[in-house]
Design a protein around this motif. Structure first.
Motif, PDB file in Angstrom:
ATOM      1  N   ALA A 127       0.831  -1.201   0.000  1.00 49.72           N
ATOM      2  CA  ALA A 127       0.000   0.000   0.000  1.00 49.72           C
ATOM      3  C   ALA A 127       0.865   1.249   0.000  1.00 49.72           C
ATOM      4  O   ALA A 127       1.890   1.322   0.699  1.00 49.72           O
ATOM      5  N   ASN A 128       0.444   2.224  -0.787  1.00 51.73           N
ATOM      6  CA  ASN A 128       1.169   3.485  -0.853  1.00 51.73           C
ATOM      7  C   ASN A 128       0.721   4.361   0.311  1.00 51.73           C
ATOM      8  O   ASN A 128      -0.385   4.897   0.313  1.00 51.73           O
ATOM      9  N   VAL A 129       1.591   4.493   1.310  1.00 53.85           N
ATOM     10  CA  VAL A 129       1.253   5.228   2.526  1.00 53.85           C
ATOM     11  C   VAL A 129       2.092   6.490   2.626  1.00 53.85           C
ATOM     12  O   VAL A 129       3.310   6.457   2.424  1.00 53.85           O
ATOM     13  N   GLY A 130       1.429   7.593   2.929  1.00 51.16           N
ATOM     14  CA  GLY A 130       2.137   8.841   3.128  1.00 51.16           C
ATOM     15  C   GLY A 130       2.452   9.054   4.598  1.00 51.16           C
ATOM     16  O   GLY A 130       2.939   8.150   5.281  1.00 51.16           O
ATOM     17  N   ASP A 131       2.139  10.234   5.093  1.00 55.35           N
ATOM     18  CA  ASP A 131       2.395  10.536   6.502  1.00 55.35           C
ATOM     19  C   ASP A 131       1.460   9.733   7.406  1.00 55.35           C
ATOM     20  O   ASP A 131       0.312   9.454   7.060  1.00 55.35           O
ATOM     21  N   ILE A 132       1.988   9.389   8.581  1.00 56.18           N
ATOM     22  CA  ILE A 132       1.189   8.762   9.636  1.00 56.18           C
ATOM     23  C   ILE A 132       1.040   9.792  10.750  1.00 56.18           C
ATOM     24  O   ILE A 132       2.039  10.229  11.338  1.00 56.18           O
ATOM     25  N   VAL A 133      -0.189  10.186  11.026  1.00 53.15           N
ATOM     26  CA  VAL A 133      -0.456  11.206  12.034  1.00 53.15           C
ATOM     27  C   VAL A 133      -1.131  10.545  13.231  1.00 53.15           C
ATOM     28  O   VAL A 133      -2.192   9.942  13.098  1.00 53.15           O
ATOM     29  N   ILE A 134      -0.500  10.646  14.387  1.00 48.94           N
ATOM     30  CA  ILE A 134      -1.066  10.108  15.624  1.00 48.94           C
ATOM     31  C   ILE A 134      -1.938  11.175  16.269  1.00 48.94           C
ATOM     32  O   ILE A 134      -1.499  12.312  16.479  1.00 48.94           O
ATOM     33  N   ARG A 135      -3.163  10.801  16.571  1.00 50.85           N
ATOM     34  CA  ARG A 135      -4.057  11.706  17.301  1.00 50.85           C
ATOM     35  C   ARG A 135      -4.217  11.165  18.713  1.00 50.85           C
ATOM     36  O   ARG A 135      -4.858  10.117  18.920  1.00 50.85           O
ATOM     37  N   PRO A 136      -3.634  11.810  19.725  1.00 48.05           N
ATOM     38  CA  PRO A 136      -3.773  11.335  21.108  1.00 48.05           C
ATOM     39  C   PRO A 136      -5.215  11.359  21.580  1.00 48.05           C
ATOM     40  O   PRO A 136      -6.052  12.116  21.069  1.00 48.05           O
ATOM     41  N   HIS A 137      -5.497  10.534  22.558  1.00 47.69           N
ATOM     42  CA  HIS A 137      -6.805  10.562  23.223  1.00 47.69           C
ATOM     43  C   HIS A 137      -6.868  11.810  24.101  1.00 47.69           C
ATOM     44  O   HIS A 137      -5.843  12.285  24.595  1.00 47.69           O
ATOM     45  N   PRO A 138      -8.065  12.383  24.306  1.00 50.90           N
ATOM     46  CA  PRO A 138      -8.160  13.584  25.156  1.00 50.90           C
ATOM     47  C   PRO A 138      -7.568  13.407  26.549  1.00 50.90           C
ATOM     48  O   PRO A 138      -7.135  14.388  27.168  1.00 50.90           O
ATOM     49  N   SER A 139      -7.546  12.180  27.066  1.00 54.23           N
ATOM     50  CA  SER A 139      -7.007  11.959  28.410  1.00 54.23           C
ATOM     51  C   SER A 139      -5.502  11.689  28.430  1.00 54.23           C
ATOM     52  O   SER A 139      -4.916  11.564  29.502  1.00 54.23           O
ATOM     53  N   ASP A 140      -4.869  11.607  27.261  1.00 46.72           N
ATOM     54  CA  ASP A 140      -3.429  11.350  27.211  1.00 46.72           C
ATOM     55  C   ASP A 140      -2.643  12.581  27.651  1.00 46.72           C
ATOM     56  O   ASP A 140      -2.976  13.707  27.251  1.00 46.72           O
ATOM     57  N   PRO A 141      -1.584  12.405  28.433  1.00 45.61           N
ATOM     58  CA  PRO A 141      -0.750  13.546  28.835  1.00 45.61           C
ATOM     59  C   PRO A 141       0.078  14.055  27.657  1.00 45.61           C
ATOM     60  O   PRO A 141       0.389  13.286  26.731  1.00 45.61           O
ATOM     61  N   PRO A 142       0.454  15.319  27.672  1.00 48.71           N
ATOM     62  CA  PRO A 142       1.286  15.866  26.591  1.00 48.71           C
ATOM     63  C   PRO A 142       2.600  15.099  26.466  1.00 48.71           C
ATOM     64  O   PRO A 142       3.208  14.709  27.462  1.00 48.71           O
ATOM     65  N   GLY A 143       3.018  14.865  25.243  1.00 48.73           N
ATOM     66  CA  GLY A 143       4.305  14.223  24.989  1.00 48.73           C
ATOM     67  C   GLY A 143       4.312  12.716  25.094  1.00 48.73           C
ATOM     68  O   GLY A 143       5.355  12.086  24.896  1.00 48.73           O
ATOM     69  N   LYS A 144       3.174  12.102  25.368  1.00 45.84           N
ATOM     70  CA  LYS A 144       3.128  10.659  25.594  1.00 45.84           C
ATOM     71  C   LYS A 144       3.663   9.871  24.410  1.00 45.84           C
ATOM     72  O   LYS A 144       4.330   8.840  24.588  1.00 45.84           O
ATOM     73  N   TYR A 145       3.396  10.344  23.192  1.00 48.98           N
ATOM     74  CA  TYR A 145       3.748   9.568  22.005  1.00 48.98           C
ATOM     75  C   TYR A 145       4.920  10.157  21.224  1.00 48.98           C
ATOM     76  O   TYR A 145       5.162   9.765  20.081  1.00 48.98           O
ATOM     77  N   ASP A 146       5.635  11.073  21.829  1.00 51.58           N
ATOM     78  CA  ASP A 146       6.729  11.735  21.116  1.00 51.58           C
ATOM     79  C   ASP A 146       7.792  10.751  20.629  1.00 51.58           C
ATOM     80  O   ASP A 146       8.364  10.934  19.544  1.00 51.58           O
ATOM     81  N   THR A 147       8.072   9.711  21.397  1.00 52.45           N
ATOM     82  CA  THR A 147       9.113   8.762  20.988  1.00 52.45           C
ATOM     83  C   THR A 147       8.729   8.012  19.713  1.00 52.45           C
ATOM     84  O   THR A 147       9.616   7.549  18.978  1.00 52.45           O
TER      85      THR A 147
END
Length: 304
Positions: free
Chosen positions: A211-231
């Motif tokens: 599959a031709n995939v471009g950017d992958i954008v993670i949308r955090p859950h409203p209850s997730d703390p800032p920076g949780k998925y930065d790694t």
């Protein structure tokens, strides 16, 4: 809307799911003839502020004070919080009618266990789709179940346009509260939160497809703390970013594919015509969403 009790209605909500349903009934005018007092907390209060409702209605923070001032209540049913359960329990003690809103398709009993006897001690259960109605009827036989308009879904779909970023993937995160071990071996020697295991499984599935995939954008859950998925943005095989700024409708508008676990936002994306995938890994429980059209990456290749 008709067939509601007379008098002042109190609305008690904390979790975002039911709050979105309830508050969009108000903005759509379904309760235009009802005298409403709010007791909103956490995410529900944020949603009401965004919709401009806090300035339109009286608000009472203390649930018990609210119960003494109203004639009937509409309550959300967050399964991990106690505010709504306390409101239902207090209302029952004072013989005040209770209308409970089910916003999802899982954990129905924990959402209504304030009596600890496995019953739905409410006057009515309110749902917004046939899937929820069917599940609730099996879970709570004999309980009155009312089908209400899905105004929140309607409002989201109305704001979603055609994909604006070719082949972009939107990954909808949510806190899992479970650890499933290594996605390849199932061993627990490298435990990580389930949502991280799901994202790893998703990337593995991508590597197996053409599959031709471009950017992958993670949308955090409203209850997730800032920076949780930065790694996760350090991924070397794909372009991964985290976006907390855009609305859900805007995030879906930009995406060709939407991937998640058990999120209500997956249902929104499906209704908007997106290809939707569940990324729960092989050693995780099955997807709880009963909607036809959601592809399970354990059984289907990405891009189908």
């Amino acid at each position: 809307m008709t067939d509601f009790p007379a008098g002042r209605c109190g609305i008690v909500a904390h979790d975002a799911g039911a709050a979105n349903q309830i508050l969009h009934w108000i903005t759509a005018g379904d309760f235009s003839d009802i005298d409403i007092t709010l007791s909103l907390h956490g995410p529900a209060q944020i949603i009401a502020e965004r919709l401009g409702l806090l300035s339109r209605f009286d608000s009472i923070d203390d649930v018990e004070t609210l119960i003494h001032k109203v004639d009937w209540v509409i309550c959300g049913t967050g399964w991990a919080t106690q505010i709504e359960k306390s409101a239902m329990c207090l209302a029952r003690q004072y013989a005040i009618p209770v209308f409970a809103v089910l916003d999802h398709w899982v954990n129905y009993r924990p959402r209504l266990n304030y009596q600890d006897d496995d019953t739905a001690d409410v006057d009515e259960l309110w749902v917004v789709d046939e899937e929820a109605r069917s599940l609730a009827a099996v879970e709570f036989p004999g309980t009155c179940i009312r089908a209400m308009p899905g105004r929140y879904l309607e409002s989201q779909i109305a704001d979603i346009g055609s994909p604006s970023t070719p082949e972009q993937v939107l990954f909808l995160m949510e806190p899992v509260r479970e650890q499933w071990g290594d996605i390849h071996t199932g061993q627990s020697d490298s435990l990580k939160p389930g949502e991280f295991s799901a994202f790893e499984f998703f990337l593995t599935a991508l590597k197996k497809t053409d599959a031709n995939v471009g950017d992958i954008v993670i949308r955090p859950h409203p209850s997730d703390p800032p920076g949780k998925y930065d790694t996760l943005t350090e991924c070397v095989d794909f372009r991964v970013s985290v976006n907390t700024e855009e609305s859900l409708s805007h995030a879906i508008s930009e995406a060709t594919y939407v991937v998640g676990l058990n999120s209500y936002a997956m249902v929104v994306a499906l209704a908007a015509g997106r290809k939707v995938y569940c990324a729960l890994p092989p050693n995780a429980p099955a997807c709880v969403l009963p909607h036809a059209g959601i592809f399970d990456l354990r059984n289907e290749s990405f891009g189908v």
